[in-house]
Design a protein around this motif. Structure first.
Motif, PDB file in Angstrom:
ATOM      1  N   GLU A  26      30.527  49.421  52.087  1.00  0.00           N
ATOM      2  CA  GLU A  26      31.855  49.140  52.616  1.00  0.00           C
ATOM      3  C   GLU A  26      32.527  47.985  51.883  1.00  0.00           C
ATOM      4  OE1 GLU A  26      32.661  49.115  56.935  1.00  0.00           O
ATOM      5  OE2 GLU A  26      30.473  49.242  57.101  1.00  0.00           O
ATOM      6  N   ASP A  27      33.860  48.036  51.829  1.00  0.00           N
ATOM      7  CA  ASP A  27      34.614  46.896  51.319  1.00  0.00           C
ATOM      8  C   ASP A  27      34.333  45.720  52.235  1.00  0.00           C
ATOM      9  OD1 ASP A  27      35.673  48.650  49.498  1.00  0.00           O
ATOM     10  OD2 ASP A  27      37.664  48.734  50.402  1.00  0.00           O
ATOM     11  N   VAL A  28      34.339  44.519  51.659  1.00  0.00           N
ATOM     12  CA  VAL A  28      33.998  43.303  52.392  1.00  0.00           C
ATOM     13  C   VAL A  28      35.255  42.445  52.540  1.00  0.00           C
ATOM     14  CG1 VAL A  28      32.548  41.241  52.375  1.00  0.00           C
ATOM     15  CG2 VAL A  28      31.653  43.403  51.473  1.00  0.00           C
ATOM     16  N   PHE A  29      35.525  42.004  53.765  1.00  0.00           N
ATOM     17  CA  PHE A  29      36.671  41.149  54.051  1.00  0.00           C
ATOM     18  C   PHE A  29      36.433  39.768  53.448  1.00  0.00           C
ATOM     19  CE2 PHE A  29      38.795  38.017  56.800  1.00  0.00           C
ATOM     20  CZ  PHE A  29      40.098  38.473  56.725  1.00  0.00           C
ATOM     21  N   MET A  30      37.481  39.216  52.842  1.00  0.00           N
ATOM     22  CA  MET A  30      37.396  37.853  52.308  1.00  0.00           C
ATOM     23  C   MET A  30      38.552  37.028  52.859  1.00  0.00           C
ATOM     24  SD  MET A  30      38.615  38.494  48.328  1.00  0.00           S
ATOM     25  CE  MET A  30      38.568  36.797  47.818  1.00  0.00           C
ATOM     26  N   HIS A  31      38.290  35.755  53.152  1.00  0.00           N
ATOM     27  CA  HIS A  31      39.319  34.865  53.688  1.00  0.00           C
ATOM     28  C   HIS A  31      39.375  33.597  52.841  1.00  0.00           C
ATOM     29  CE1 HIS A  31      41.489  32.221  56.442  1.00  0.00           C
ATOM     30  NE2 HIS A  31      42.004  33.345  56.908  1.00  0.00           N
ATOM     31  N   GLY A  55      30.580  40.295  60.418  1.00  0.00           N
ATOM     32  CA  GLY A  55      31.514  39.685  61.357  1.00  0.00           C
ATOM     33  C   GLY A  55      31.787  40.609  62.523  1.00  0.00           C
ATOM     34  N   ASP A  56      32.667  40.189  63.414  1.00  0.00           N
ATOM     35  CA  ASP A  56      33.031  40.997  64.580  1.00  0.00           C
ATOM     36  C   ASP A  56      33.674  42.317  64.188  1.00  0.00           C
ATOM     37  OD1 ASP A  56      32.114  38.943  66.159  1.00  0.00           O
ATOM     38  OD2 ASP A  56      34.108  38.103  66.528  1.00  0.00           O
ATOM     39  N   LYS A  57      34.364  42.336  63.040  1.00  0.00           N
ATOM     40  CA  LYS A  57      35.093  43.538  62.613  1.00  0.00           C
ATOM     41  C   LYS A  57      34.474  44.202  61.391  1.00  0.00           C
ATOM     42  CE  LYS A  57      39.445  41.899  64.459  1.00  0.00           C
ATOM     43  NZ  LYS A  57      40.835  41.575  64.184  1.00  0.00           N
ATOM     44  N   GLY A  58      33.249  43.820  61.027  1.00  0.00           N
ATOM     45  CA  GLY A  58      32.589  44.446  59.893  1.00  0.00           C
ATOM     46  C   GLY A  58      32.113  43.419  58.886  1.00  0.00           C
ATOM     47  N   PRO A  59      31.797  43.885  57.641  1.00  0.00           N
ATOM     48  CA  PRO A  59      31.270  42.978  56.628  1.00  0.00           C
ATOM     49  C   PRO A  59      32.278  41.902  56.241  1.00  0.00           C
ATOM     50  CG  PRO A  59      31.386  45.238  55.802  1.00  0.00           C
ATOM     51  CD  PRO A  59      31.911  45.244  57.180  1.00  0.00           C
ATOM     52  N   LYS A  60      31.765  40.679  56.064  1.00  0.00           N
ATOM     53  CA  LYS A  60      32.607  39.531  55.739  1.00  0.00           C
ATOM     54  C   LYS A  60      31.899  38.695  54.677  1.00  0.00           C
ATOM     55  CE  LYS A  60      34.499  35.373  57.909  1.00  0.00           C
ATOM     56  NZ  LYS A  60      34.227  34.573  56.745  1.00  0.00           N
ATOM     57  N   ALA A  61      32.685  38.167  53.736  1.00  0.00           N
ATOM     58  CA  ALA A  61      32.142  37.337  52.660  1.00  0.00           C
ATOM     59  C   ALA A  61      32.281  35.860  53.012  1.00  0.00           C
ATOM     60  CB  ALA A  61      32.873  37.621  51.358  1.00  0.00           C
ATOM     61  N   SER A  62      31.285  35.071  52.610  1.00  0.00           N
ATOM     62  CA  SER A  62      31.387  33.622  52.757  1.00  0.00           C
ATOM     63  C   SER A  62      30.934  32.976  51.450  1.00  0.00           C
ATOM     64  CB  SER A  62      30.543  33.130  53.934  1.00  0.00           C
ATOM     65  OG  SER A  62      29.178  33.338  53.689  1.00  0.00           O
ATOM     66  N   GLU A  63      31.314  31.713  51.249  1.00  0.00           N
ATOM     67  CA  GLU A  63      30.990  30.965  50.033  1.00  0.00           C
ATOM     68  C   GLU A  63      31.285  31.794  48.774  1.00  0.00           C
ATOM     69  OE1 GLU A  63      27.286  28.721  50.053  1.00  0.00           O
ATOM     70  OE2 GLU A  63      27.167  29.071  52.217  1.00  0.00           O
ATOM     71  N   ILE A  64      32.521  32.261  48.675  1.00  0.00           N
ATOM     72  CA  ILE A  64      32.939  33.144  47.585  1.00  0.00           C
ATOM     73  C   ILE A  64      33.259  32.317  46.343  1.00  0.00           C
ATOM     74  CG2 ILE A  64      34.570  34.942  46.904  1.00  0.00           C
ATOM     75  CD1 ILE A  64      35.213  35.140  50.003  1.00  0.00           C
ATOM     76  N   ARG A  65      32.570  32.639  45.243  1.00  0.00           N
ATOM     77  CA  ARG A  65      32.827  31.910  44.002  1.00  0.00           C
ATOM     78  C   ARG A  65      32.997  32.897  42.845  1.00  0.00           C
ATOM     79  NH1 ARG A  65      29.965  27.616  43.757  1.00  0.00           N
ATOM     80  NH2 ARG A  65      28.803  27.936  45.646  1.00  0.00           N
ATOM     81  N   LEU A  66      33.781  32.488  41.861  1.00  0.00           N
ATOM     82  CA  LEU A  66      34.005  33.312  40.677  1.00  0.00           C
ATOM     83  C   LEU A  66      32.733  33.361  39.845  1.00  0.00           C
ATOM     84  CD1 LEU A  66      37.492  31.868  39.737  1.00  0.00           C
ATOM     85  CD2 LEU A  66      37.048  34.084  40.795  1.00  0.00           C
ATOM     86  N   VAL A  67      32.398  34.549  39.320  1.00  0.00           N
ATOM     87  CA  VAL A  67      31.207  34.696  38.486  1.00  0.00           C
ATOM     88  C   VAL A  67      31.454  34.099  37.111  1.00  0.00           C
ATOM     89  CG1 VAL A  67      29.708  36.366  37.339  1.00  0.00           C
ATOM     90  CG2 VAL A  67      30.309  36.682  39.736  1.00  0.00           C
ATOM     91  N   SER A  68      32.606  34.392  36.524  1.00  0.00           N
ATOM     92  CA  SER A  68      32.944  33.833  35.213  1.00  0.00           C
ATOM     93  C   SER A  68      34.002  32.750  35.402  1.00  0.00           C
ATOM     94  CB  SER A  68      33.456  34.933  34.284  1.00  0.00           C
ATOM     95  OG  SER A  68      34.581  35.553  34.842  1.00  0.00           O
ATOM     96  N   PRO A  69      34.093  31.824  34.457  1.00  0.00           N
ATOM     97  CA  PRO A  69      35.088  30.762  34.596  1.00  0.00           C
ATOM     98  C   PRO A  69      36.501  31.349  34.587  1.00  0.00           C
ATOM     99  CG  PRO A  69      33.972  30.618  32.462  1.00  0.00           C
ATOM    100  CD  PRO A  69      33.322  31.710  33.235  1.00  0.00           C
ATOM    101  N   PRO A  70      37.418  30.679  35.260  1.00  0.00           N
ATOM    102  CA  PRO A  70      38.796  31.179  35.285  1.00  0.00           C
ATOM    103  C   PRO A  70      39.396  31.177  33.888  1.00  0.00           C
ATOM    104  CG  PRO A  70      38.652  29.032  36.342  1.00  0.00           C
ATOM    105  CD  PRO A  70      37.255  29.443  35.987  1.00  0.00           C
ATOM    106  N   PRO A  71      40.357  32.068  33.634  1.00  0.00           N
ATOM    107  CA  PRO A  71      41.014  32.086  32.320  1.00  0.00           C
ATOM    108  C   PRO A  71      41.772  30.781  32.090  1.00  0.00           C
ATOM    109  CG  PRO A  71      42.136  33.553  33.851  1.00  0.00           C
ATOM    110  CD  PRO A  71      40.905  33.057  34.541  1.00  0.00           C
ATOM    111  N   ALA A  72      42.032  30.485  30.829  1.00  0.00           N
ATOM    112  CA  ALA A  72      42.701  29.241  30.466  1.00  0.00           C
ATOM    113  C   ALA A  72      44.136  29.178  30.965  1.00  0.00           C
ATOM    114  CB  ALA A  72      42.676  29.064  28.952  1.00  0.00           C
TER     115      ALA A  72
END
Length: 141
Positions: A26-31, A55-72
Motif C-alpha cells: 500500500e501507499d504510505v501516508f507522509m506528513h 496509523g489509525d487510517k493505514g500505513p504511515k511514515a515517520s522519520e522520513i529522510r532523503l536517500v540521496s543528497p538534495p540537488p544543488a
C-alpha cells in the motif's frame, strides 16, 4: 521497520503526501511533521527512507529522510503549461502521460478537490480512474 520508497506526491503547502514503497504494498501516508530535511526538498519521484508504522487510517511514515543528497538547485520553478482551448496549443500533439504520472497528478487533483479524503478513498478512486484511462488509451504503459 526501516523502508525505502519513492514519493508519489507531496504538497509542501498542505504538508502531506504519499510514498510508494519499493517492496510494493500500500501507499504510505507522509506528513511534514515527520520530515528530517526541509519540506520543499520532498518532491514526487525522490527516493526516501522511513520507518513504517500503522496509523489509525493505514500505513504511515515517520522519520522520513532523503536517500540521496538534495540537488544543488533550490526550489524548482513552476512552468505554466498551455491548456486545451489556448490559441497557441499545437492541435497535432497530445501530451500522453505514463500511468505513474497520471496517478500522481490524479492524487494531487483529488486532494485539491477535497482535502478530507482518506488515503483509502483516494487509492480506490485513483485505481478506478487509472484503469479507465488505460482502457481508453489515455495513458501509456
Amino acid at each position: 521497520m526501516l523502508t525505502v520508497g519513492k514519493i508519489l506526491r507531496f504538497d509542501d503547502v498542505r504538508g502531506y503526501g504519499f510514498i510508494v514503497p519499493n517492496d510494493g504494498g500500500e501507499d504510505v501516508f507522509m506528513h511534514a511533521n515527520d520530515l528530517v530535511d526541509e519540506k520543499y526538498l520532498y518532491q514526487a519521484g525522490r527516493e526516501v527512507e522511513f520507518y513504517l508504522e500503522v496509523g489509525d487510517k493505514g500505513p504511515k511514515a515517520s522519520e522520513i529522510r532523503l536517500v540521496s543528497p538534495p540537488p544543488a538547485t533550490a526550489r524548482p520553478a513552476r512552468v505554466a503549461l498551455p491548456r486545451v482551448g489556448d490559441d497557441d496549443v499545437d492541435d497535432d500533439t497530445v501530451d500522453v502521460l505514463t500511468a505513474e504520472e497520471f496517478r500522481a497528478e490524479l492524487t494531487e487533483a483529488l486532494l485539491d478537490a477535497d482535502g478530507t479524503l482518506t488515503a483509502a478513498q483516494v487509492k480506490r478512486v485513483r485505481a478506478r480512474l487509472v484503469e479507465l484511462a488505460a482502457d481508453h488509451g489515455w495513458v501509456e504503459g
